[in-house]
Structure formats: structure tokens, C-alpha cells
Design a protein around this motif. Sequence first.
Motif, PDB file in Angstrom:
ATOM      1  N   LYS A  83       0.822  -1.201   0.000  1.00 31.32           N
ATOM      2  CA  LYS A  83       0.000   0.000   0.000  1.00 31.32           C
ATOM      3  C   LYS A  83       0.863   1.261   0.000  1.00 31.32           C
ATOM      4  N   SER A  84       2.162   1.081   0.242  1.00 29.91           N
ATOM      5  CA  SER A  84       3.083   2.212   0.287  1.00 29.91           C
ATOM      6  C   SER A  84       4.099   2.101  -0.838  1.00 29.91           C
ATOM      7  N   ASP A  85       4.431   3.258  -1.441  1.00 31.34           N
ATOM      8  CA  ASP A  85       5.475   3.306  -2.457  1.00 31.34           C
ATOM      9  C   ASP A  85       6.818   3.731  -1.870  1.00 31.34           C
ATOM     10  N   GLY A  86       6.823   4.079  -0.599  1.00 34.32           N
ATOM     11  CA  GLY A  86       8.051   4.530   0.044  1.00 34.32           C
ATOM     12  C   GLY A  86       8.841   3.382   0.631  1.00 34.32           C
ATOM     13  N   GLU A  87       9.751   3.729   1.536  1.00 32.46           N
ATOM     14  CA  GLU A  87      10.553   2.704   2.203  1.00 32.46           C
ATOM     15  C   GLU A  87       9.688   1.956   3.210  1.00 32.46           C
ATOM     16  N   LYS A  88       9.846   0.637   3.215  1.00 32.61           N
ATOM     17  CA  LYS A  88       9.032  -0.188   4.111  1.00 32.61           C
ATOM     18  C   LYS A  88       9.883  -1.322   4.670  1.00 32.61           C
ATOM     19  N   THR A  89       9.692  -1.583   5.929  1.00 36.17           N
ATOM     20  CA  THR A  89      10.476  -2.604   6.622  1.00 36.17           C
ATOM     21  C   THR A  89       9.538  -3.571   7.326  1.00 36.17           C
ATOM     22  N   ILE A  90       9.768  -4.859   7.084  1.00 34.57           N
ATOM     23  CA  ILE A  90       9.031  -5.909   7.786  1.00 34.57           C
ATOM     24  C   ILE A  90       9.987  -6.537   8.790  1.00 34.57           C
ATOM     25  N   LEU A  91       9.645  -6.437  10.065  1.00 34.16           N
ATOM     26  CA  LEU A  91      10.477  -6.980  11.133  1.00 34.16           C
ATOM     27  C   LEU A  91       9.868  -8.294  11.612  1.00 34.16           C
ATOM     28  N   VAL A  92      10.651  -9.359  11.521  1.00 33.45           N
ATOM     29  CA  VAL A  92      10.174 -10.704  11.829  1.00 33.45           C
ATOM     30  C   VAL A  92      10.741 -11.140  13.175  1.00 33.45           C
ATOM     31  N   GLU A  93       9.855 -11.446  14.097  1.00 31.74           N
ATOM     32  CA  GLU A  93      10.287 -11.898  15.417  1.00 31.74           C
ATOM     33  C   GLU A  93      10.741 -13.352  15.368  1.00 31.74           C
ATOM     34  N   GLY A  94      11.505 -13.770  16.370  1.00 32.71           N
ATOM     35  CA  GLY A  94      12.046 -15.126  16.410  1.00 32.71           C
ATOM     36  C   GLY A  94      10.964 -16.185  16.411  1.00 32.71           C
ATOM     37  N   GLY A  95      11.339 -17.382  15.944  1.00 26.63           N
ATOM     38  CA  GLY A  95      10.398 -18.493  15.869  1.00 26.63           C
ATOM     39  C   GLY A  95      10.474 -19.196  14.532  1.00 26.63           C
ATOM     40  N   ASN A  96       9.650 -20.218  14.361  1.00 31.05           N
ATOM     41  CA  ASN A  96       9.615 -21.007  13.132  1.00 31.05           C
ATOM     42  C   ASN A  96       8.369 -20.670  12.329  1.00 31.05           C
ATOM     43  N   TYR A  97       8.585 -20.363  11.042  1.00 28.21           N
ATOM     44  CA  TYR A  97       7.493 -20.027  10.132  1.00 28.21           C
ATOM     45  C   TYR A  97       7.465 -21.092   9.036  1.00 28.21           C
ATOM     46  N   TYR A  98       6.365 -21.823   8.950  1.00 29.42           N
ATOM     47  CA  TYR A  98       6.293 -22.981   8.062  1.00 29.42           C
ATOM     48  C   TYR A  98       5.552 -22.661   6.764  1.00 29.42           C
ATOM     49  N   ASP A  99       5.849 -23.502   5.750  1.00 25.90           N
ATOM     50  CA  ASP A  99       5.150 -23.434   4.466  1.00 25.90           C
ATOM     51  C   ASP A  99       5.283 -22.055   3.819  1.00 25.90           C
ATOM     52  N   VAL A 100       6.482 -21.475   3.914  1.00 27.85           N
ATOM     53  CA  VAL A 100       6.725 -20.154   3.342  1.00 27.85           C
ATOM     54  C   VAL A 100       7.087 -20.307   1.870  1.00 27.85           C
ATOM     55  N   ASN A 101       6.375 -19.598   1.031  1.00 28.54           N
ATOM     56  CA  ASN A 101       6.625 -19.614  -0.416  1.00 28.54           C
ATOM     57  C   ASN A 101       6.306 -18.208  -0.937  1.00 28.54           C
ATOM     58  N   LEU A 102       7.231 -17.313  -0.685  1.00 30.01           N
ATOM     59  CA  LEU A 102       7.001 -15.885  -0.854  1.00 30.01           C
ATOM     60  C   LEU A 102       7.472 -15.409  -2.220  1.00 30.01           C
TER      61      LEU A 102
END
Length: 688
Positions: free
Chosen positions: A84-103
Motif C-alpha cells: 500500500k506504500s510506495d516509500g521505504e518499508k520494513t518488515i520486522l520478523v520476530e524469532g520463531g519457526n514459520y512454516y510453508d513459506v513460499n514468498l
Amino acid sequence: MRIVLSIKILILKKRTILEQIIIMRFPHTFTSLMYLVIFSLVTLSCTKEEPIFLYVSTAGLNTNSGIKEAPFQTIEKAVLASRKSDGEKTILVEGGNYYDVNLELLPIDANLTIKSVDDTSPTLYGGQKISNFKSEGKFIYAELKGTKNRDWDFRVIEVNGERRERARFPKKGAFTHLNKFDVRWLSSEAGGWERKPTQLEKNTLKYKPEDVGDSLDIHNAELTIYHEWDESLVGLKGHDLMTNTLLFDNESQHPPGAFAKRNPNAQTYVIWNTVEGMTAPGKWYLDRTRERLYYWPKDHESISDIEIVVPRHQNIVKFRKGAKNITLSGLTFASTTTKLVTGGYAALKFEGAISGEGIRNIVLEDLHIKNVGGWAIKISGKEVNIKGCEIESCGAGTISYKGENIHISNNKLHDIGLIYSSAVGIIGNGSKNVIRNNEIFNMPYCGINGIGDHSLVEGNIIHNIKTFMQDGGAIYMFGHKNTTVKNNVVLSKPDSDIKVYAYYLDEGCESCTVENNVSYNAIVPVQAHMTKNCTYQNNIFIDEGHQVIAYANSSDLRFEKNILIANTIDFRGPGKTSPAFVEAESNRVMKSYSSAKGITSWKNNIFYSVADSINLSQLAQYKLISKKPLEAADGTVFKLPNLEGIMQGNFTKSNDSLVASKGIELRDFSSAGWKSDLPKLISTYYKE
């Protein structure tokens, strides 16, 4: 309004005569246009978007807003929200296991950073966690619907965070098959096989009856058939018990038995994924017939607390064409699969856990990639920076690239080729690329296999490579132009009997330079094959046993200011008179190398043989013409230099008048690699 009026006055002062004429003719049009431009500029400056930050947590919900106090549950959801933003964007991912990721990351994702929160290093799995295990004798199993016809297929699993070995038969070593393919291999430039193999020759294997029983389940079994510098992994679709013949489901890269006359490994094969291969705890196999995953738990593992992750996807992150200005940082990637196809040279047909084509300005930093079925990273594009990563336990290789300005620096890359032995540490092509200060080790084939034209390989440490496959080298280049290899370290154990080919310039390399490098116990520190106008200078090559300097079919090779120390030394290549001995029936490609005269400059080298044996084996193409003691020429001497710091990799400690008189510059290699302990490595591979 005051700002607009000020700009208007400034513009009026700068009007040209032509503009004034236009104003007089079309006063209202010009004024309106001017105000529109000014309004647009002011509006754009006022509406520039502020950077946004979105959070992801295993405890989050995708119905949340994505702020720190209300994080999303999946990275995919966070990426969608960031668009939704055209500017700078950061996704911060907290610790843990994330399954079935196909990004999938698209051009719309420009200016995106995905990184871990602090140093938590969250793990992104390209597979799913399996539960509901049942016991069956000493094994446990789980139902995996969809695996019967390879719609869901995999060759690596992770148990409690660790890779486990697939069922293998025999337990160690390999079986010897009975196929023969006595056809001559020409050079790659000349088209490969002198006679094209038939489909039958590439689709069948004849075995010894004592090796393969009649209970072999061809629906489950897969074979690795070893060749010379590559292998074939094939499934089965037929088993003829009368003739002891297996029929492949997919075609092999080369006919079984090819290269066997010169390489015993090329007569061998291994059977995977059968109950016969379940020979010890920690083994597993996928029973496609019953759609079950079987695992034999280790002593400390119980069915109640076991966690198994099984791959579902070939990619965890896929950059689509046109993706740019994206950073991935501080993440762990694990668990990907591959298709059952023949991987080709260096297993290049397989995907990467991180893949992308046509990408630009991508940064992959501080990543940990492990336990993947194919490549860790496979990309093409421009301005890609891969730095500070550890990549290990890969079915194929670590980094495959094509493009310009690809920088691979300060990484630790190790223990790869676990499914596809032909895989290499790094393979690349293109131009203006840099591979710098990496430590590359523990692999069955090459360390670095291709860089690109006008490129640089500098300050790397490569050790314990080529443990199984033949040909190739620690640093290998094919058809490169104007590429430089300098300040690198190659190490091998003297009792391994592995011809490492430390610095290997192969077919078509031209105007390349190998300088200021060192090797310990490479046996063949120099392999220059079918090259033109290349240079080896100011290198130090040390071997406890025999040492070979090979340069078949090479022209205008300069070998200057090098220090060679070994028990015996043998130079092998053409000389001034070699063209007169070339056979007239040479094929078209080889004819272009018939005038090769080998080394044309021997200036100021220092060679020392403990056994006082330094020989020149003169070749005409590959035919031995003569072997005789090498004569010192052009300032080259046969003496032992006084080198200090050999065990530390710091030769600058030396104070030797002989070395100085030859203009040889001694180097300190202690900064090579990444977080590497060079003295410790040297002590492992070399005894002073």
C-alpha cells in the motif's frame, strides 16, 4: 501562496525571448501550464511517504494491523500490507519457526527490507511440520497424502532442527554396475561424445544379481549413477529380473559406464529410498506406494517429542523479473525440495531456496541457509550483494549467479553436494563480478566454478574440496576473459591423493591473471587447459609430495616470479617444437590449438625439489613427446628459498635475498576467508 509567487518571479526572470513570444500569443495557456507544473512539484514534495514498519510474529494474527503491539502471523500478509506504500518499508520478523513459506517478491515491492528483530534469527521453512506419528516396529511413520505420484516429493528432511540421512544402499561405498560405454569424450568445445549415445544406453543399467534383490520397490527406489564431473539421479519404471536390468524413469546425463576407463567411480551407483537402506537410527525413507514417511528414531528421540519438517516448495523466496531495491537480512532459511530430473553440469537445473531472474540492487546479508534440497541461492541480474551469510547442508550448491556487478563477500560456505555430488560452492558468469573473502570447504566437487569476464576472485580460503568428483578445481574458469585471481589460499591433505587443480583456467580462457596466491598440497596447483595469453605470477605452491604444473594446449602462457616447493616437480605442456608433432586428423576444435607452444616466459621463478627432480614433459596436444630435466632459463633458479611464516600464512616475515633479487613480493594471507583461523587450517593440511 507566498512560495508559489516567489517561484513565479524567479521563472519570469529566466524567461527566454521565445517564451515571451509564446506568452504574448497564448497568455492564458502558458500561465495555466506554469501553475499546473508548480502545483505538481509542491504537491509531490508534500506527499512523500514516510517509512513504514510492519511486524510479524508466530503469536500474531493476520487480522491484526501489523504494528508492533498487533503483529501479523505470516510474512506473506505483511508483504501484501506493505504494498500500500510506495516509500521505504520494513518488515520486522520476530524469532520463531514459520512454516510453508513460499514468498514471491515483485517489482511493486521496491524499497522493501525484510529482517529479523534484533538477533532472533527467525527460521523460514519451505516445508511443513509433520505430526501424528505412529509406531511400526523400530520405525515411526506419518501419512503423507499426495506423495504417491510425486505431486509431493522430497529428498531431505529435518528432525528436531537437524538434517537426517536418507535411506542408502549400500550403507557405505557403492555398487559396481556392468554397463560399458567405450566412446571417446572430446572437449566441451568439440561437442562432447565422439558418438551420440542411444536412448537405450542412457535409460538402462545392468547390475550384478547379488547386489539388487527381486524385492526392490521401483516405485520408491532412486539411483545415483556416477560419471566423471557430474552424476545422474534417476527414478525407475521397470525391472527385468531375467536380464538383471533396471529401466530409468528419467534419462541419465551420460550413459552408465561412460568415463569408466579413466575413473573407477564412473562404474558405480547407489540406491536411495528403500527399506533395504534403513540400516541405522536416524535414517528415513518415503514409501510412495503407501504414501507414508518412515523414520528410525535415534536413542534419545521419542515419538512424543519428535518434530519433523518435510519440504513442500522449491523456493522460500522468489524474486520475480523486475524486482529491485530489496533487502533480506538476519533470517534463516531451511527445507526445500527439487524435481526428479537430471541436474546437468554442476546440478544447475535445480532451483534455489532464494531464487530470482532479472533482478537489480538486491542485498542478501547475515542469512543462514541450511538443509535445502537444491541450491541455497540462484539468481540472475545486476547489482546483487551477498554478504555475511553462512550456507551449509545443501543438496546442490550454495550460490549460482548470472549477471553484472554481483558481489559475494565475507561468507562461510560448506558441506554441500549432499544429494547432487556435481554441485559446486559458487558458480557464476557475466561480467564485473567480485568473489572476495569467503571460506569454502567440505564438498565433493569444485569450490568456485566460474566468475565472469573482467571479474575478480580475491582473498578466499578453499579447503577439502573435490572429495569425490573428478576434473574441476578449487577456483575454476571456463571461457573467461580478463579475469583476475589473487590473494587466495587453497589447502588439501597430502594423503588424500586428490588432484585439487587449485587454480584452473580451462577452455577458452584468455588474458586472465593468477597472481599472489598460495596453495598447500594441491598436487596440481596449476591447470591451464586450452588457454591463450594468460599469466601465473608471484604465487607460492607448496607440496609435500609430487607437484604438477599442467598447461596442455595453452599458448603464450607467462609463468613468472613463482615459488614452487615439492618433493618432485613436473611441468606438463607443449613447447616450441610441439606443433610439428600434432596429428593431422585432429578434430576441428582441437586444430585451433595445434600451434600451442605453452610457456613463453619463465622469468625469475624459484623452484626447489627435495629429490632434485624437476622435469619437463613435453606434449603435443595430449600426446607425450619427451620427458627430460627442465633447464633453468630467464632468471629462474633451482634453489630453496628461506621462507618464514609458512605455518601462519604470513610470508612477509621472510627476509631472503634470493626472493628479493627475483622481484617476488611475499604476501600475508592471514586476512583471507571470513572469520577464519588460517594458522589452524594450515596445521590441519600441512606439516612443515
